[in-house]
Design an enzyme around this catalytic site. Structure first.
Site, PDB file in Angstrom:
ATOM      1  N   ASP A 132       0.847  -1.203   0.000  1.00 38.30           N
ATOM      2  CA  ASP A 132       0.000   0.000   0.000  1.00 38.30           C
ATOM      3  C   ASP A 132       0.876   1.245   0.000  1.00 38.30           C
ATOM      4  O   ASP A 132       2.025   1.204   0.448  1.00 38.30           O
ATOM      5  CB  ASP A 132      -0.867   0.030   1.271  1.00 38.30           C
ATOM      6  N   ARG A 185      -1.334  -0.684  -8.647  1.00 37.70           N
ATOM      7  CA  ARG A 185      -2.725  -0.361  -8.316  1.00 37.70           C
ATOM      8  C   ARG A 185      -2.819   1.162  -8.340  1.00 37.70           C
ATOM      9  O   ARG A 185      -2.029   1.838  -7.656  1.00 37.70           O
ATOM     10  CB  ARG A 185      -3.078  -0.864  -6.915  1.00 37.70           C
TER      11      ARG A 185
HETATM   12  P1  FDA Z   1     -14.169   9.532  -5.006  1.00 37.17           P
HETATM   13  O1  FDA Z   1     -13.678   9.890  -3.645  1.00 37.17           O
HETATM   14  O2  FDA Z   1     -14.262  10.588  -6.028  1.00 37.17           O
HETATM   15  O3  FDA Z   1     -15.565   8.806  -4.841  1.00 37.17           O
HETATM   16  C1  FDA Z   1     -16.341   8.387  -5.946  1.00 37.17           C
HETATM   17  C2  FDA Z   1     -17.634   7.799  -5.409  1.00 37.17           C
HETATM   18  O4  FDA Z   1     -17.350   6.638  -4.635  1.00 37.17           O
HETATM   19  C3  FDA Z   1     -18.381   8.701  -4.432  1.00 37.17           C
HETATM   20  O5  FDA Z   1     -19.239   9.576  -5.112  1.00 37.17           O
HETATM   21  C4  FDA Z   1     -19.123   7.708  -3.577  1.00 37.17           C
HETATM   22  O6  FDA Z   1     -20.271   7.213  -4.253  1.00 37.17           O
HETATM   23  C5  FDA Z   1     -18.155   6.558  -3.485  1.00 37.17           C
HETATM   24  N1  FDA Z   1     -17.269   6.677  -2.302  1.00 37.17           N
HETATM   25  C6  FDA Z   1     -15.946   6.958  -2.306  1.00 37.17           C
HETATM   26  N2  FDA Z   1     -15.454   6.930  -1.056  1.00 37.17           N
HETATM   27  C7  FDA Z   1     -16.490   6.638  -0.266  1.00 37.17           C
HETATM   28  C8  FDA Z   1     -16.611   6.458   1.141  1.00 37.17           C
HETATM   29  N3  FDA Z   1     -15.572   6.588   1.963  1.00 37.17           N
HETATM   30  N4  FDA Z   1     -17.843   6.154   1.631  1.00 37.17           N
HETATM   31  C9  FDA Z   1     -18.909   6.000   0.818  1.00 37.17           C
HETATM   32  N5  FDA Z   1     -18.844   6.152  -0.524  1.00 37.17           N
HETATM   33  C10 FDA Z   1     -17.648   6.465  -1.049  1.00 37.17           C
HETATM   34  N6  FDA Z   1      -5.285   5.294  -0.922  1.00 37.17           N
HETATM   35  C11 FDA Z   1      -3.977   5.507  -0.647  1.00 37.17           C
HETATM   36  O7  FDA Z   1      -3.579   6.641  -0.428  1.00 37.17           O
HETATM   37  N7  FDA Z   1      -3.103   4.449  -0.621  1.00 37.17           N
HETATM   38  C12 FDA Z   1      -3.494   3.175  -0.904  1.00 37.17           C
HETATM   39  O8  FDA Z   1      -2.667   2.253  -0.883  1.00 37.17           O
HETATM   40  C13 FDA Z   1      -4.862   2.946  -1.214  1.00 37.17           C
HETATM   41  N8  FDA Z   1      -5.333   1.700  -1.495  1.00 37.17           N
HETATM   42  C14 FDA Z   1      -6.630   1.543  -1.938  1.00 37.17           C
HETATM   43  C15 FDA Z   1      -7.080   0.294  -2.343  1.00 37.17           C
HETATM   44  C16 FDA Z   1      -8.355   0.149  -2.848  1.00 37.17           C
HETATM   45  C17 FDA Z   1      -8.803  -1.204  -3.322  1.00 37.17           C
HETATM   46  C18 FDA Z   1      -9.216   1.275  -2.951  1.00 37.17           C
HETATM   47  C19 FDA Z   1     -10.581   1.159  -3.547  1.00 37.17           C
HETATM   48  C20 FDA Z   1      -8.794   2.499  -2.508  1.00 37.17           C
HETATM   49  C21 FDA Z   1      -7.519   2.648  -1.973  1.00 37.17           C
HETATM   50  N9  FDA Z   1      -7.083   3.876  -1.492  1.00 37.17           N
HETATM   51  C22 FDA Z   1      -5.754   4.048  -1.195  1.00 37.17           C
HETATM   52  C23 FDA Z   1      -8.065   4.974  -1.239  1.00 37.17           C
HETATM   53  C24 FDA Z   1      -8.194   5.904  -2.421  1.00 37.17           C
HETATM   54  O9  FDA Z   1      -7.016   6.662  -2.557  1.00 37.17           O
HETATM   55  C25 FDA Z   1      -9.394   6.869  -2.268  1.00 37.17           C
HETATM   56  O10 FDA Z   1      -9.212   7.632  -1.121  1.00 37.17           O
HETATM   57  C26 FDA Z   1     -10.735   6.173  -2.195  1.00 37.17           C
HETATM   58  O11 FDA Z   1     -10.784   5.068  -3.046  1.00 37.17           O
HETATM   59  C27 FDA Z   1     -11.878   7.130  -2.606  1.00 37.17           C
HETATM   60  O12 FDA Z   1     -11.680   7.561  -3.917  1.00 37.17           O
HETATM   61  P2  FDA Z   1     -12.582   7.107  -5.173  1.00 37.17           P
HETATM   62  O13 FDA Z   1     -11.629   6.738  -6.241  1.00 37.17           O
HETATM   63  O14 FDA Z   1     -13.526   6.051  -4.801  1.00 37.17           O
HETATM   64  O15 FDA Z   1     -13.277   8.418  -5.677  1.00 37.17           O
END
Ligand code: FDA
Length: 308
Positions: A132, A185
């Protein structure tokens, strides 16, 4: 960065609040929205349930920034137990490891040697270790350690890393990782970072995510797209189709408890989906990062607690 997000991320580092929440019953109930449970058995049960729906898993034994070598080895032991289970059950499961949990802040050599042991075990278990990505002061050392492990010939195919689209440096990192063939990733990024090094506006982060994802799709280096962003996922599906990238050559990854509808509908359409399943008693910093991403979660959870 919006003020509320910044305040919540600030609170995610608060020791007293963390101790209070992790020990309180209400806190434990709240955390179950995003965390499989306190014990390894909880993670196993969730993995089995997801695997039975055709969804793969990556397991995160929660904990970061250990303060002694003993704690670092103890954290690794939990992963070794998981890998033993993965090997014997043939579960569709990888592990996700934070280097600060295995001693990075104490001694990078310690973290590297523990990570190497985990990667070797992952390889024997037919699994995979994703390192990560944590806050930006650790980006370079994290990439360095991932590269050193990947350079150990027989660990190729067993180790990958994470790149955060909010960092300005990420495009250069992705270009280099593609040349090296190291699996990435791609996520947007979850930590509090200054505007000197990270895009402050969400629209720019989203744009950069798509730019970097396009490169990864073209690279055919087994990329994992970690996002719940429906618009981005839709674009990526089209990009992959246009580039004639076979579905098994990339996967979508999402967090446990978030957009379960989307996880299931992608899996039903035969897109490879992997859910990141965190577990363990040290859930507070992870939980607060999920609240910071969507502060409305806090209201939703509070309402449910007071209703029940
Ligand atoms: P965004 O925040 O724009 O959200 C898009 C949509 O997703 C929202 O409109 C909502 O519907 C839904 N959503 C997103 N977050 C939500 C929440 N908390 N609760 C409810 N709904 C939510 N980061 C990092 O810094 N280091 C890492 O190693 C990782 N590893 C990682 C693994 C995996 C499998 C995932 C999915 C994510 C990570 N992350 C991470 C976290 C990542 O950086 C990010 O903070 C979150 O995925 C939220 O971003 P989105 O891409 O979902 O988009």
């Amino acid at each position: 960065m919006p003020v509320l997000r910044s305040v919540i991320l600030g609170l995610s580092q608060n020791r007293s609040l963390r101790n209070f929440c992790e020990r309180s019953r209400v806190g434990q109930r709240l955390s179950s929205r995003f965390v499989a449970g306190p014990a390894i058995e909880d993670a196993i049960a969730v993995t089995q349930a997801l695997n039975s729906q055709g969804i793969a898993v990556t397991l995160d034994s929660l904990g970061e920034s250990v303060t002694s070598e003993v704690e670092a080895h103890h954290a690794a032991d939990v992963y070794h137990r998981l890998l033993n289970w993965i090997a014997s059950s043939k579960a569709q499961a990888h592990i996700s490891v934070k280097l600060t949990q295995i001693g990075l802040n104490l001694n990078p050599n310690l973290a590297q040697s523990i990570a190497e042991g985990l990667a070797r075990h992952a390889r024997e278990a037919g699994s995979f270790m994703r390192i990560d990505m944590e806050e930006s002061r650790l980006t370079q050392i994290t990439l360095d350690i991932a590269r050193r492990l990947y350079a150990i010939g027989d660990l190729r195919g067993s180790v990958g890393v994470v790149i955060q689209a909010y960092l300005y440096r990420s495009e250069g990192d992705i270009d280099q990782l593609i040349v090296e063939g190291i699996p990435v990733r791609l996520c947007k990024g979850a930590y509090k970072e200054p505007a000197e090094i990270a895009f402050p506006r969400k629209a720019d982060v989203d744009k950069n995510y798509l730019r970097l994802a396009g490169k990864l799709i073209e690279s055919r280096c087994q990329p994992a797209f970690a996002t719940h962003d429906g618009a981005i996922i839709k674009t990526l599906k089209h990009l992959a189709k246009d580039s004639r990238i076979y579905r098994g050559r990339f996967e979508f990854q999402m967090l446990y408890g978030i957009r379960r509808d989307l996880q299931r509908s992608l899996a039903a359409r035969r897109y490879p989906v992997r859910v990141y399943v965190p577990f363990g008693p040290e859930w507070y910093p992870y939980f607060m990062r999920r609240i910071a991403e969507r502060p409305a979660n806090a209201l939703f959870l509070a309402r449910n607690i007071f209703r029940s």
